[in-house]
Design an enzyme around this catalytic site. Structure first.
Site, mmCIF file in Angstrom:
data_model
loop_
_atom_site.group_PDB
_atom_site.id
_atom_site.type_symbol
_atom_site.label_atom_id
_atom_site.label_comp_id
_atom_site.label_asym_id
_atom_site.label_seq_id
_atom_site.Cartn_x
_atom_site.Cartn_y
_atom_site.Cartn_z
ATOM 1 N N ASP A 153 128.371 -27.436 -27.852
ATOM 2 C CA ASP A 153 127.372 -26.393 -27.595
ATOM 3 C C ASP A 153 126.611 -26.064 -28.880
ATOM 4 O OD1 ASP A 153 128.388 -25.813 -24.806
ATOM 5 O OD2 ASP A 153 130.174 -25.399 -25.986
ATOM 6 N N HIS B 92 133.214 -21.996 -23.270
ATOM 7 C CA HIS B 92 132.428 -23.212 -23.026
ATOM 8 C C HIS B 92 132.062 -23.213 -21.541
ATOM 9 C CE1 HIS B 92 130.947 -27.275 -23.146
ATOM 10 N NE2 HIS B 92 131.806 -27.638 -22.207
HETATM 11 C C1 LMR Z 1 129.542 -30.467 -20.943
HETATM 12 O O1 LMR Z 1 129.333 -29.400 -21.530
HETATM 13 O O2 LMR Z 1 128.786 -31.428 -21.025
HETATM 14 C C2 LMR Z 1 130.734 -30.579 -20.038
HETATM 15 O O3 LMR Z 1 131.729 -29.719 -20.462
HETATM 16 C C3 LMR Z 1 130.317 -30.302 -18.646
HETATM 17 C C4 LMR Z 1 131.411 -30.499 -17.640
HETATM 18 O O4 LMR Z 1 131.604 -29.605 -16.819
HETATM 19 O O5 LMR Z 1 132.093 -31.512 -17.682
#
Ligand code: LMR
Length: 424
Positions: free
Chosen positions: A249, A277
């Site tokens: 992120d 997250h």
């Molecule tokens: C991401 O942020 O790309 C992954 O965590 C998304 C997911 O739900 O797999």
């Protein structure tokens, strides 16, 4: 290389070590090699096979000495005398890195970075301990074969298995990637429960067999709560050693800020991801900097910062799933590398990085007992401290005005001179 020598009247056949591994795969439940430990000084391993004209049977191996590695794979079953090898004399002590979900897409990007030396450095030999599931075991053998074929000098051992109590033995890093992805119609609570069971077991296994100072990075979603579950099931490992990956992120936020400001990524620093997250995370542009200046002084479009930027970062993973039809893999692997490097190299002066950590004792007033992404710094020893600049500054300011707040005599010891937001 191991050479198979066929008996008397039979043809002489030469086997590559990986061919031997392949043969071993026909034996049920044998994810381990059953070949003798070979020393590099030894030219050949003697393996006797019974062969008729049209039929090659699995070789009966004459064990020359007991195998020292319990679950090695292919060429990695060989034992090398590192002290005898000129190139390796200056190398550091081998470290054990466990990876779960090792046959998955993220790992497929990550493992080769780890093995190449780009993560831990060109003088750091590593052992990879790969955890898969019963279903993925064959794919895991394929991964191990590709690692063999890549001839990475620093990759000294590879073992594969489906039992975390075996695979996590002596692990100094545990990169927990494997988790069940959310399927159509599945509630978050269902996912929490299914994955929670996996991370509870892996926590117990780490507690039982990993290094007492193992650093754990949880990637499998929902990673904050999975990290908490894992940590709570590993009471003998320091709670602060558990991380939930929010570096992805942070990287996404840096990319968006760089694009908007028209600068290259490396100009963007001090980006914090606060919280989970998930789409509720808060990418912090107020404390972020571009070329050393507050982002809000460089990007004047406040509406974009507050609305578009925030939402773009929050929903980037979801948008990617729509485009790809699956979760991010390569960029996740890169962010795991960044997260490890952030812990093993000193944080550049004045900067910080984001990672989801246990909140007990945090200076931000965030509820205790959860895993929450916050700004951290490291001196490069694998550990970190929470960035407390803001708290330290406020406490110093409070002491400075004690005569005005009725708290006694003022003592002014302000840490450095800082600026108010908006000041240049
Ligand atoms: C991401 O942020 O790309 C992954 O965590 C998304 C997911 O739900 O797999």
């Amino acid at each position: 290389m191991a050479v198979a020598e066929l008996n008397s009247a039979f043809t002489k056949t030469h086997f590559h070590s990986s061919q031997l591994s392949f043969l071993s795969r026909s034996v049920p439940k044998h994810q381990h090699c059953d070949f003798p430990t070979l020393h590099r000084t030894q030219q050949h391993a003697r393996i006797s096979c019974s062969v008729t004209q049209n039929q090659v049977q699995a070789p009966a191996v004459q064990i020359q000495e007991p195998k020292s590695k319990s679950d090695c794979y292919g060429v990695f079953c060989l034992t090398y005398d590192l002290k005898a090898e000129e190139e390796t004399k200056s190398w550091k002590k081998l470290i054990n890195i466990a990876v779960s979900g090792a046959a998955g897409m993220i790992s497929n990007h990550l493992l080769f970075k780890l093995a190449s030396g780009e993560v831990f450095g060109p003088d750091q030999p590593i052992a990879l301990k790969l955890l898969g599931s019963e279903r993925s075991l064959q794919a895991l053998e394929g991964v191990a074969m590709e690692l063999e074929d890549s001839l990475f000098p620093l990759l000294r051992e590879v073992s594969i298995g489906i039992d975390p109590y075996e695979v996590f033995q002596d692990a100094e890093w545990a990169l927990l990637i494997g988790a069940k992805p959310r399927g159509p119609g599945m509630e978050r609570a269902d996912l929490l429960d299914i994955n929670g069971q996996i991370f509870a077991e892996q926590g117990r296994a780490l507690n039982a067999v990993a290094s007492r100072n193992v650093k754990v990075i949880v990637v499998g979603n929902p990673c904050n709560t999975n990290a908490l579950i894992c940590m709570k099931n590993a009471p003998n490992i320091p709670a602060k050693n558990f991380h939930a990956l929010t570096r992805l992120d942070e990287n996404r936020a840096k990319c968006q800020l760089a694009l908007k400001a028209g600068v290259f990524y490396d100009k963007v620093s001090n980006v914090t991801i606060w919280g989970n997250h998930s789409t509720t995370q808060v990418p912090d542009f107020l404390n972020a900097k571009i070329d050393g200046m507050p982002v809000i002084d460089v990007i004047k479009d406040r509406k974009w910062l507050e609305e578009e930027f925030t939402e773009k970062v929050q929903k980037r993973g979801g948008v990617l799933i729509q485009k790809w039809g699956r979760s991010s893999a390569a960029s996740t692997a890169v962010s795991i590398v960044d997260a490890i490097r952030a812990l093993i190299t000193p944080t550049p002066k004045g900067d910080w990085f984001s990672t989801g950590v246990y909140t007990d004792g945090n200076p931000y007033g965030i509820a205790e007992g959860i895993v929450f992404s916050m700004p951290c710094r490291s001196n490069g020893d694998g550990d970190y401290v929470l960035v407390k600049d803001t708290e330290a500054e406020l406490l110093a300011e409070k002491r400075c005005v004690a005569h005005l707040t009725g708290e006694g005599i003022a003592v002014c010891d302000l840490p450095g001179d800082t600026m108010l937001p908006g000041e240049m």
